[in-house]
Design a protein around this motif. Structure first.
Motif: not given
Length: 504
Positions: A231-247
Protein backbone atom coordinates in the motif's frame (compact mmCIF):
# COMPACT_ATOMS: atom_id res chain seq x y z
CA UNK A 1 0.62 -10.80 5.20
CA UNK A 2 0.13 -14.56 4.98
CA UNK A 3 -2.32 -15.07 7.79
CA UNK A 4 -2.45 -14.50 11.52
CA UNK A 5 0.69 -15.27 13.49
CA UNK A 6 2.11 -14.52 16.90
CA UNK A 7 4.44 -11.61 17.36
CA UNK A 8 7.97 -12.93 17.75
CA UNK A 9 9.13 -9.48 18.86
CA UNK A 10 7.38 -6.57 20.56
CA UNK A 11 9.01 -3.26 21.46
CA UNK A 12 6.88 -0.86 23.48
CA UNK A 13 7.71 2.80 24.18
CA UNK A 14 11.44 2.20 23.66
CA UNK A 15 13.66 5.25 24.25
CA UNK A 16 17.43 5.68 24.26
CA UNK A 17 19.65 8.66 25.13
CA UNK A 18 23.34 9.31 24.65
CA UNK A 19 24.04 12.12 27.08
CA UNK A 20 21.32 14.69 26.47
CA UNK A 21 20.68 13.51 22.92
CA UNK A 22 17.59 11.35 22.37
CA UNK A 23 18.46 8.74 19.73
CA UNK A 24 15.13 6.89 20.07
CA UNK A 25 11.92 8.29 21.52
CA UNK A 26 8.84 6.24 22.42
CA UNK A 27 9.34 3.68 19.62
CA UNK A 28 6.74 0.95 19.19
CA UNK A 29 7.75 -1.87 16.86
CA UNK A 30 6.68 -5.49 16.39
CA UNK A 31 7.49 -8.37 14.07
CA UNK A 32 5.23 -11.33 13.35
CA UNK A 33 6.55 -14.81 12.71
CA UNK A 34 5.34 -14.87 9.11
CA UNK A 35 6.60 -11.47 7.98
CA UNK A 36 9.65 -9.64 6.69
CA UNK A 37 9.47 -6.27 8.42
CA UNK A 38 11.69 -3.52 6.97
CA UNK A 39 12.96 -0.47 8.83
CA UNK A 40 13.86 2.57 6.73
CA UNK A 41 15.04 6.07 7.50
CA UNK A 42 17.91 8.46 6.87
CA UNK A 43 21.31 7.80 8.44
CA UNK A 44 21.00 8.89 12.04
CA UNK A 45 17.26 8.15 12.23
CA UNK A 46 17.86 5.49 14.90
CA UNK A 47 17.60 2.28 12.85
CA UNK A 48 20.89 0.74 13.94
CA UNK A 49 20.38 1.76 17.56
CA UNK A 50 16.97 0.06 17.61
CA UNK A 51 18.27 -3.24 16.26
CA UNK A 52 21.28 -3.13 18.60
CA UNK A 53 18.85 -2.80 21.51
CA UNK A 54 16.75 -5.69 20.18
CA UNK A 55 19.84 -7.91 19.82
CA UNK A 56 21.24 -7.01 23.25
CA UNK A 57 24.27 -5.01 22.12
CA UNK A 58 22.94 -1.77 23.63
CA UNK A 59 20.80 -1.47 26.80
CA UNK A 60 17.41 0.19 26.60
CA UNK A 61 16.84 3.26 28.82
CA UNK A 62 13.02 3.29 28.82
CA UNK A 63 10.47 0.81 27.48
CA UNK A 64 10.02 -2.95 27.26
CA UNK A 65 11.12 -5.61 24.80
CA UNK A 66 9.34 -8.95 24.59
CA UNK A 67 10.50 -11.99 22.64
CA UNK A 68 7.81 -14.65 22.08
CA UNK A 69 5.86 -13.04 24.91
CA UNK A 70 8.74 -13.15 27.40
CA UNK A 71 10.36 -9.99 28.78
CA UNK A 72 13.87 -9.54 27.37
CA UNK A 73 14.29 -5.87 28.28
CA UNK A 74 17.43 -6.37 30.36
CA UNK A 75 18.57 -9.75 29.09
CA UNK A 76 22.28 -10.43 28.53
CA UNK A 77 23.40 -10.61 24.89
CA UNK A 78 24.25 -14.33 25.24
CA UNK A 79 20.76 -15.05 26.57
CA UNK A 80 19.21 -13.21 23.63
CA UNK A 81 21.40 -15.06 21.12
CA UNK A 82 20.54 -18.39 22.71
CA UNK A 83 16.86 -17.47 22.31
CA UNK A 84 17.35 -17.55 18.54
CA UNK A 85 18.10 -13.92 17.67
CA UNK A 86 20.91 -13.09 15.23
CA UNK A 87 22.11 -9.74 13.88
CA UNK A 88 24.07 -9.40 10.65
CA UNK A 89 25.84 -6.05 10.71
CA UNK A 90 26.30 -3.69 7.80
CA UNK A 91 30.07 -3.99 8.29
CA UNK A 92 31.03 -7.67 8.81
CA UNK A 93 32.28 -8.37 12.35
CA UNK A 94 34.82 -11.08 11.65
CA UNK A 95 38.36 -12.11 12.59
CA UNK A 96 40.37 -11.33 9.43
CA UNK A 97 43.26 -13.74 10.14
CA UNK A 98 41.00 -16.72 10.88
CA UNK A 99 39.51 -18.95 8.22
CA UNK A 100 35.90 -18.92 7.08
CA UNK A 101 35.23 -22.10 9.08
CA UNK A 102 36.86 -20.73 12.23
CA UNK A 103 34.81 -17.52 12.01
CA UNK A 104 31.57 -19.45 11.53
CA UNK A 105 32.29 -21.62 14.59
CA UNK A 106 34.07 -19.10 16.82
CA UNK A 107 31.20 -18.78 19.31
CA UNK A 108 30.23 -22.44 19.31
CA UNK A 109 29.47 -23.88 22.74
CA UNK A 110 29.90 -27.64 23.13
CA UNK A 111 27.53 -27.91 26.07
CA UNK A 112 28.96 -31.18 27.41
CA UNK A 113 32.03 -31.11 29.63
CA UNK A 114 35.20 -32.52 28.04
CA UNK A 115 33.43 -33.16 24.73
CA UNK A 116 35.67 -32.35 21.79
CA UNK A 117 34.53 -30.11 18.97
CA UNK A 118 33.77 -32.05 15.78
CA UNK A 119 35.59 -30.05 13.10
CA UNK A 120 34.71 -32.51 10.35
CA UNK A 121 30.99 -32.20 10.99
CA UNK A 122 31.25 -28.40 11.31
CA UNK A 123 33.10 -28.23 7.99
CA UNK A 124 30.43 -30.29 6.23
CA UNK A 125 27.62 -28.13 7.65
CA UNK A 126 29.44 -24.92 6.71
CA UNK A 127 30.04 -26.14 3.15
CA UNK A 128 26.34 -26.95 2.79
CA UNK A 129 25.33 -23.49 3.98
CA UNK A 130 27.86 -21.79 1.69
CA UNK A 131 26.52 -23.81 -1.25
CA UNK A 132 22.97 -22.79 -0.31
CA UNK A 133 24.02 -19.14 -0.58
CA UNK A 134 25.84 -19.76 -3.86
CA UNK A 135 29.32 -19.08 -2.43
CA UNK A 136 32.28 -20.67 -4.17
CA UNK A 137 35.12 -19.75 -1.82
CA UNK A 138 36.78 -22.36 0.41
CA UNK A 139 35.93 -22.81 4.07
CA UNK A 140 39.68 -22.70 4.69
CA UNK A 141 40.20 -19.28 3.05
CA UNK A 142 41.30 -16.54 5.45
CA UNK A 143 38.53 -13.98 5.79
CA UNK A 144 40.91 -11.08 5.02
CA UNK A 145 41.35 -12.51 1.50
CA UNK A 146 37.60 -12.24 0.80
CA UNK A 147 35.72 -9.29 -0.67
CA UNK A 148 33.31 -7.33 1.53
CA UNK A 149 30.41 -9.10 -0.19
CA UNK A 150 31.84 -12.54 0.57
CA UNK A 151 32.53 -11.52 4.17
CA UNK A 152 28.84 -10.66 4.51
CA UNK A 153 28.05 -14.15 3.29
CA UNK A 154 30.27 -15.59 6.06
CA UNK A 155 28.27 -13.54 8.57
CA UNK A 156 25.08 -14.95 7.09
CA UNK A 157 26.36 -18.53 7.32
CA UNK A 158 27.31 -17.96 10.97
CA UNK A 159 23.73 -16.86 11.68
CA UNK A 160 22.18 -19.73 9.72
CA UNK A 161 24.15 -22.28 11.77
CA UNK A 162 22.05 -21.40 14.81
CA UNK A 163 18.41 -22.29 15.51
CA UNK A 164 17.03 -18.98 14.32
CA UNK A 165 13.73 -17.45 15.32
CA UNK A 166 14.51 -13.80 14.49
CA UNK A 167 17.09 -12.70 11.94
CA UNK A 168 18.04 -9.00 11.72
CA UNK A 169 19.93 -7.97 8.59
CA UNK A 170 21.42 -4.46 8.56
CA UNK A 171 22.02 -3.18 5.01
CA UNK A 172 23.05 -6.61 3.65
CA UNK A 173 22.96 -5.74 -0.07
CA UNK A 174 25.28 -2.71 -0.09
CA UNK A 175 28.15 -4.58 -1.78
CA UNK A 176 26.16 -7.14 -3.77
CA UNK A 177 25.41 -7.27 -7.48
CA UNK A 178 21.78 -7.70 -8.66
CA UNK A 179 22.14 -11.47 -9.12
CA UNK A 180 23.68 -11.82 -5.65
CA UNK A 181 20.89 -9.71 -4.16
CA UNK A 182 18.30 -12.03 -5.69
CA UNK A 183 20.12 -15.08 -4.31
CA UNK A 184 20.20 -13.46 -0.87
CA UNK A 185 16.51 -12.56 -1.10
CA UNK A 186 15.68 -16.15 -2.04
CA UNK A 187 17.48 -17.29 1.12
CA UNK A 188 15.68 -14.72 3.27
CA UNK A 189 12.29 -15.76 1.85
CA UNK A 190 13.14 -19.44 2.42
CA UNK A 191 14.03 -18.74 6.05
CA UNK A 192 10.87 -16.70 6.53
CA UNK A 193 8.73 -19.46 5.03
CA UNK A 194 10.30 -21.89 7.52
CA UNK A 195 9.17 -19.73 10.44
CA UNK A 196 12.04 -17.29 10.94
CA UNK A 197 10.87 -13.70 11.45
CA UNK A 198 12.99 -11.17 9.54
CA UNK A 199 13.89 -7.55 10.29
CA UNK A 200 15.41 -5.97 7.18
CA UNK A 201 17.19 -2.60 7.21
CA UNK A 202 17.90 -1.13 3.80
CA UNK A 203 18.62 2.11 1.98
CA UNK A 204 17.76 0.89 -1.51
CA UNK A 205 14.02 1.41 -1.42
CA UNK A 206 13.34 -0.63 -4.55
CA UNK A 207 14.83 -3.63 -2.70
CA UNK A 208 12.87 -2.84 0.47
CA UNK A 209 9.63 -2.80 -1.52
CA UNK A 210 10.57 -6.08 -3.18
CA UNK A 211 11.49 -8.09 -0.08
CA UNK A 212 9.28 -6.78 2.75
CA UNK A 213 5.69 -7.28 3.83
CA UNK A 214 5.57 -4.29 6.22
CA UNK A 215 7.70 -1.16 6.55
CA UNK A 216 8.35 1.03 9.60
CA UNK A 217 9.69 4.52 8.83
CA UNK A 218 11.93 6.21 11.41
CA UNK A 219 12.79 9.90 11.44
CA UNK A 220 14.86 11.61 14.14
CA UNK A 221 14.43 8.62 16.44
CA UNK A 222 10.65 8.40 16.19
CA UNK A 223 8.25 6.20 14.25
CA UNK A 224 6.53 8.40 11.68
CA UNK A 225 4.65 5.65 9.82
CA UNK A 226 4.05 1.91 9.58
CA UNK A 227 3.00 0.83 6.09
CA UNK A 228 1.94 -2.37 4.41
CA UNK A 229 4.36 -2.74 1.54
CA UNK A 230 1.56 -3.35 -0.93
CA UNK A 231 0.00 0.00 0.00
CA UNK A 232 2.99 2.36 -0.34
CA UNK A 233 5.45 3.61 -2.95
CA UNK A 234 9.09 4.63 -3.13
CA UNK A 235 8.13 8.31 -3.45
CA UNK A 236 5.91 8.17 -0.36
CA UNK A 237 8.63 6.47 1.69
CA UNK A 238 11.22 9.07 0.67
CA UNK A 239 8.92 11.92 1.66
CA UNK A 240 8.22 10.26 5.03
CA UNK A 241 11.94 9.69 5.64
CA UNK A 242 13.31 13.10 4.78
CA UNK A 243 10.26 15.35 4.99
CA UNK A 244 10.72 16.54 1.43
CA UNK A 245 10.86 15.24 -2.12
CA UNK A 246 14.30 14.15 -3.34
CA UNK A 247 14.96 15.05 -6.94
CA UNK A 248 16.61 12.55 -9.21
CA UNK A 249 20.34 12.97 -9.78
CA UNK A 250 21.17 15.99 -11.90
CA UNK A 251 21.73 14.85 -15.46
CA UNK A 252 25.45 14.81 -16.10
CA UNK A 253 27.02 17.41 -18.37
CA UNK A 254 26.81 16.35 -22.01
CA UNK A 255 29.75 18.53 -23.02
CA UNK A 256 32.57 16.15 -22.08
CA UNK A 257 35.92 17.50 -23.22
CA UNK A 258 37.81 15.80 -26.04
CA UNK A 259 40.96 16.14 -23.92
CA UNK A 260 42.11 12.82 -22.43
CA UNK A 261 43.20 13.07 -18.77
CA UNK A 262 44.08 9.45 -17.98
CA UNK A 263 45.45 6.63 -20.14
CA UNK A 264 45.58 3.03 -18.92
CA UNK A 265 47.38 0.59 -21.20
CA UNK A 266 47.64 -3.22 -20.92
CA UNK A 267 47.46 -3.13 -17.13
CA UNK A 268 48.28 -6.37 -15.31
CA UNK A 269 47.95 -7.25 -11.63
CA UNK A 270 48.35 -11.03 -11.09
CA UNK A 271 45.09 -12.76 -10.26
CA UNK A 272 42.99 -9.60 -10.47
CA UNK A 273 43.54 -7.42 -13.55
CA UNK A 274 44.57 -8.67 -16.98
CA UNK A 275 45.30 -6.61 -20.10
CA UNK A 276 43.04 -3.67 -19.19
CA UNK A 277 43.24 -0.59 -21.43
CA UNK A 278 41.03 2.50 -21.52
CA UNK A 279 41.07 6.30 -21.54
CA UNK A 280 39.16 8.86 -19.49
CA UNK A 281 38.38 12.38 -20.70
CA UNK A 282 38.19 15.58 -18.73
CA UNK A 283 34.74 16.10 -17.25
CA UNK A 284 33.73 12.49 -17.83
CA UNK A 285 32.22 10.06 -15.34
CA UNK A 286 33.38 6.63 -16.43
CA UNK A 287 31.45 3.85 -14.72
CA UNK A 288 32.97 0.43 -14.03
CA UNK A 289 30.37 -2.33 -13.79
CA UNK A 290 30.59 -6.07 -13.26
CA UNK A 291 29.97 -8.78 -10.71
CA UNK A 292 31.71 -8.92 -7.34
CA UNK A 293 35.11 -10.57 -7.92
CA UNK A 294 35.41 -9.24 -11.48
CA UNK A 295 38.41 -7.11 -10.50
CA UNK A 296 36.76 -3.67 -10.35
CA UNK A 297 38.11 -2.58 -6.95
CA UNK A 298 41.48 -4.12 -7.74
CA UNK A 299 41.63 -2.11 -10.97
CA UNK A 300 41.25 1.19 -9.07
CA UNK A 301 43.86 0.09 -6.53
CA UNK A 302 46.30 -0.86 -9.30
CA UNK A 303 45.83 2.47 -11.07
CA UNK A 304 46.45 4.31 -7.77
CA UNK A 305 49.59 2.27 -7.05
CA UNK A 306 48.26 0.39 -4.02
CA UNK A 307 48.31 -3.00 -5.74
CA UNK A 308 51.32 -4.63 -7.39
CA UNK A 309 51.52 -4.12 -11.14
CA UNK A 310 53.50 -6.53 -13.34
CA UNK A 311 52.85 -4.92 -16.72
CA UNK A 312 51.20 -1.95 -18.38
CA UNK A 313 51.17 1.80 -17.95
CA UNK A 314 49.10 4.43 -16.17
CA UNK A 315 49.66 7.91 -17.55
CA UNK A 316 48.27 11.26 -16.46
CA UNK A 317 48.40 13.41 -19.59
CA UNK A 318 49.36 16.45 -17.50
CA UNK A 319 51.77 14.82 -15.02
CA UNK A 320 53.23 11.75 -16.75
CA UNK A 321 53.60 8.13 -15.62
CA UNK A 322 52.05 6.89 -12.36
CA UNK A 323 53.67 3.88 -10.70
CA UNK A 324 53.29 4.54 -6.97
CA UNK A 325 50.79 6.07 -4.56
CA UNK A 326 53.12 9.04 -4.07
CA UNK A 327 53.23 9.64 -7.83
CA UNK A 328 49.45 9.29 -8.04
CA UNK A 329 48.88 11.92 -5.36
CA UNK A 330 51.46 14.21 -6.99
CA UNK A 331 49.56 13.78 -10.27
CA UNK A 332 46.40 14.96 -8.48
CA UNK A 333 44.77 11.53 -8.47
CA UNK A 334 42.61 10.58 -5.46
CA UNK A 335 41.12 7.25 -4.36
CA UNK A 336 37.97 6.92 -2.22
CA UNK A 337 37.86 3.18 -1.34
CA UNK A 338 34.86 0.92 -0.91
CA UNK A 339 35.62 0.02 2.70
CA UNK A 340 35.85 3.50 4.20
CA UNK A 341 35.88 2.16 7.76
CA UNK A 342 39.18 0.33 7.29
CA UNK A 343 40.81 2.01 4.30
CA UNK A 344 39.32 5.49 3.96
CA UNK A 345 39.11 7.01 7.44
CA UNK A 346 40.74 7.07 10.86
CA UNK A 347 37.66 6.10 12.84
CA UNK A 348 39.10 6.89 16.25
CA UNK A 349 40.31 10.35 15.25
CA UNK A 350 38.24 13.51 15.05
CA UNK A 351 36.33 14.69 12.01
CA UNK A 352 38.66 17.66 11.65
CA UNK A 353 41.77 15.47 11.78
CA UNK A 354 40.36 13.25 9.04
CA UNK A 355 39.56 16.26 6.88
CA UNK A 356 43.00 17.85 7.12
CA UNK A 357 45.13 14.69 6.85
CA UNK A 358 45.33 15.04 3.06
CA UNK A 359 45.59 18.83 3.25
CA UNK A 360 48.58 19.36 5.54
CA UNK A 361 50.42 21.04 2.67
CA UNK A 362 47.79 23.79 2.81
CA UNK A 363 47.97 24.35 6.57
CA UNK A 364 51.59 23.70 7.53
CA UNK A 365 54.86 25.42 6.84
CA UNK A 366 58.34 23.83 6.83
CA UNK A 367 56.87 20.78 8.56
CA UNK A 368 55.18 22.70 11.38
CA UNK A 369 51.42 22.30 11.71
CA UNK A 370 49.21 25.35 12.04
CA UNK A 371 46.21 24.17 14.06
CA UNK A 372 44.36 27.43 13.45
CA UNK A 373 44.54 26.95 9.68
CA UNK A 374 43.55 23.29 10.07
CA UNK A 375 40.42 24.32 11.96
CA UNK A 376 39.52 26.82 9.21
CA UNK A 377 40.02 24.19 6.46
CA UNK A 378 37.97 21.63 8.38
CA UNK A 379 35.09 24.04 8.96
CA UNK A 380 35.12 25.07 5.30
CA UNK A 381 34.80 21.44 4.18
CA UNK A 382 32.15 20.64 6.80
CA UNK A 383 29.98 23.49 5.51
CA UNK A 384 30.65 22.86 1.81
CA UNK A 385 29.81 19.15 2.00
CA UNK A 386 27.01 19.59 4.55
CA UNK A 387 28.42 17.13 7.07
CA UNK A 388 25.94 16.67 9.93
CA UNK A 389 27.80 16.58 13.25
CA UNK A 390 27.74 17.84 16.81
CA UNK A 391 31.31 19.14 16.76
CA UNK A 392 34.38 19.06 14.51
CA UNK A 393 36.17 17.33 17.39
CA UNK A 394 33.65 14.47 17.35
CA UNK A 395 35.14 11.07 16.46
CA UNK A 396 34.42 10.18 12.85
CA UNK A 397 33.20 6.71 13.87
CA UNK A 398 30.25 8.39 15.59
CA UNK A 399 28.95 9.76 12.27
CA UNK A 400 26.32 8.07 10.13
CA UNK A 401 27.43 6.19 7.01
CA UNK A 402 26.42 9.02 4.71
CA UNK A 403 28.34 11.62 6.68
CA UNK A 404 31.39 9.37 6.90
CA UNK A 405 31.33 9.10 3.11
CA UNK A 406 31.13 12.88 2.78
CA UNK A 407 34.23 13.20 4.98
CA UNK A 408 36.01 10.54 2.91
CA UNK A 409 35.27 12.57 -0.23
CA UNK A 410 35.80 16.03 1.22
CA UNK A 411 39.31 15.32 2.51
CA UNK A 412 40.45 14.81 -1.09
CA UNK A 413 38.41 17.44 -2.89
CA UNK A 414 39.94 20.39 -1.03
CA UNK A 415 42.97 19.70 -3.25
CA UNK A 416 42.83 20.43 -6.99
CA UNK A 417 42.11 16.80 -7.84
CA UNK A 418 42.11 16.08 -11.57
CA UNK A 419 41.17 12.39 -11.48
CA UNK A 420 38.90 10.88 -8.81
CA UNK A 421 38.78 7.10 -8.40
CA UNK A 422 35.75 6.21 -6.26
CA UNK A 423 34.59 2.72 -5.25
CA UNK A 424 30.90 2.24 -4.31
CA UNK A 425 30.09 5.93 -3.59
CA UNK A 426 26.72 5.23 -1.96
CA UNK A 427 27.43 2.02 -0.06
CA UNK A 428 25.55 2.15 3.26
CA UNK A 429 24.22 5.65 2.54
CA UNK A 430 20.63 6.87 2.94
CA UNK A 431 18.62 8.39 0.09
CA UNK A 432 19.19 11.98 1.17
CA UNK A 433 22.98 11.64 1.48
CA UNK A 434 23.08 9.57 -1.69
CA UNK A 435 21.45 12.39 -3.64
CA UNK A 436 23.97 14.87 -2.21
CA UNK A 437 26.95 12.63 -3.05
CA UNK A 438 25.68 12.20 -6.60
CA UNK A 439 25.41 15.98 -6.89
CA UNK A 440 29.01 16.33 -5.64
CA UNK A 441 30.24 13.92 -8.33
CA UNK A 442 28.20 15.60 -11.06
CA UNK A 443 29.43 19.06 -10.04
CA UNK A 444 33.03 17.83 -9.99
CA UNK A 445 32.67 16.44 -13.51
CA UNK A 446 31.04 19.64 -14.79
CA UNK A 447 34.02 21.54 -13.33
CA UNK A 448 36.37 19.38 -15.41
CA UNK A 449 37.35 16.58 -13.06
CA UNK A 450 37.56 13.05 -14.46
CA UNK A 451 35.72 10.47 -12.35
CA UNK A 452 36.24 6.71 -12.53
CA UNK A 453 33.44 5.11 -10.49
CA UNK A 454 32.90 1.50 -9.48
CA UNK A 455 29.32 0.77 -8.43
CA UNK A 456 27.18 -2.30 -7.79
CA UNK A 457 24.08 -0.09 -7.63
CA UNK A 458 22.76 -0.46 -11.17
CA UNK A 459 20.59 2.66 -11.01
CA UNK A 460 23.53 4.73 -9.77
CA UNK A 461 25.85 3.31 -12.41
CA UNK A 462 23.44 4.05 -15.27
CA UNK A 463 22.27 7.48 -14.07
CA UNK A 464 25.72 8.94 -13.35
CA UNK A 465 27.96 7.47 -16.05
CA UNK A 466 28.70 8.94 -19.49
CA UNK A 467 30.21 5.58 -20.44
CA UNK A 468 30.34 2.20 -18.72
CA UNK A 469 33.12 -0.37 -18.92
CA UNK A 470 31.97 -3.80 -17.80
CA UNK A 471 34.55 -6.14 -16.24
CA UNK A 472 34.56 -9.90 -16.16
CA UNK A 473 37.35 -12.11 -14.78
CA UNK A 474 39.76 -9.20 -14.55
CA UNK A 475 39.25 -8.05 -18.14
CA UNK A 476 37.11 -5.48 -19.92
CA UNK A 477 34.17 -7.45 -21.31
CA UNK A 478 32.72 -4.51 -23.19
CA UNK A 479 31.94 -0.81 -23.30
CA UNK A 480 28.51 0.82 -23.28
CA UNK A 481 27.59 4.41 -24.09
CA UNK A 482 24.58 6.52 -25.04
CA UNK A 483 21.42 4.59 -25.85
CA UNK A 484 23.30 1.28 -25.49
CA UNK A 485 23.47 1.71 -21.71
CA UNK A 486 20.90 -0.43 -19.91
CA UNK A 487 20.75 -2.75 -16.94
CA UNK A 488 20.26 -5.75 -19.24
CA UNK A 489 23.30 -4.82 -21.36
CA UNK A 490 25.51 -4.47 -18.26
CA UNK A 491 24.38 -7.80 -16.85
CA UNK A 492 24.82 -9.63 -20.16
CA UNK A 493 28.43 -8.44 -20.43
CA UNK A 494 29.13 -9.09 -16.75
CA UNK A 495 27.83 -12.65 -16.94
CA UNK A 496 29.50 -13.49 -20.25
CA UNK A 497 26.28 -13.69 -22.25
CA UNK A 498 27.32 -10.87 -24.62
CA UNK A 499 30.34 -10.74 -26.91
CA UNK A 500 33.34 -8.88 -25.57
CA UNK A 501 34.22 -5.65 -27.31
CA UNK A 502 33.59 -1.95 -27.39
CA UNK A 503 30.28 -0.29 -28.17
CA UNK A 504 28.06 -3.30 -27.39
Amino acid sequence: MRGAAINVLECKSVSKWYGETAVLHNVNFDVAQNEIHAIVGENGAGKSTLVKIISGLVPVDVGTIKFEGNDRTFAHIREIQNSGVALIHQEPRLFPDLSVLENVCVDYQVGVKNKRFNWKKAEEETKELLAELGCSFSVHSPVKALSVADQQMVDMVSALRKKLKLLIVDEPTASLTPSEVQRLFATIRKLNASGVAIVFIGHRLEEVLEISTRITVLKDGEVVAVKKTSETTEDELIKLMVGRNIAASTTQSKSVSSQVSLKVSDLESPGFVSGVSFEVKQGEILGIGGLVGAGRSELLETIFGLRKRTAGEVISTTHGSINTVKQAISARVALVPEDRAHNGLFLNRSINENLVITNLNLSSKVGKRNFGKEKVIGQELIEKFRVKLSSATQLVRELSGGNQQKVSLAKWLKQEVEILLIDEPSRGVDVGSKSEIHQILNDAAVAGMSVVMVSSDMRELIELSHRILVMRNGRIAGELSGSNISEEAVLRLASGLATAGRGN
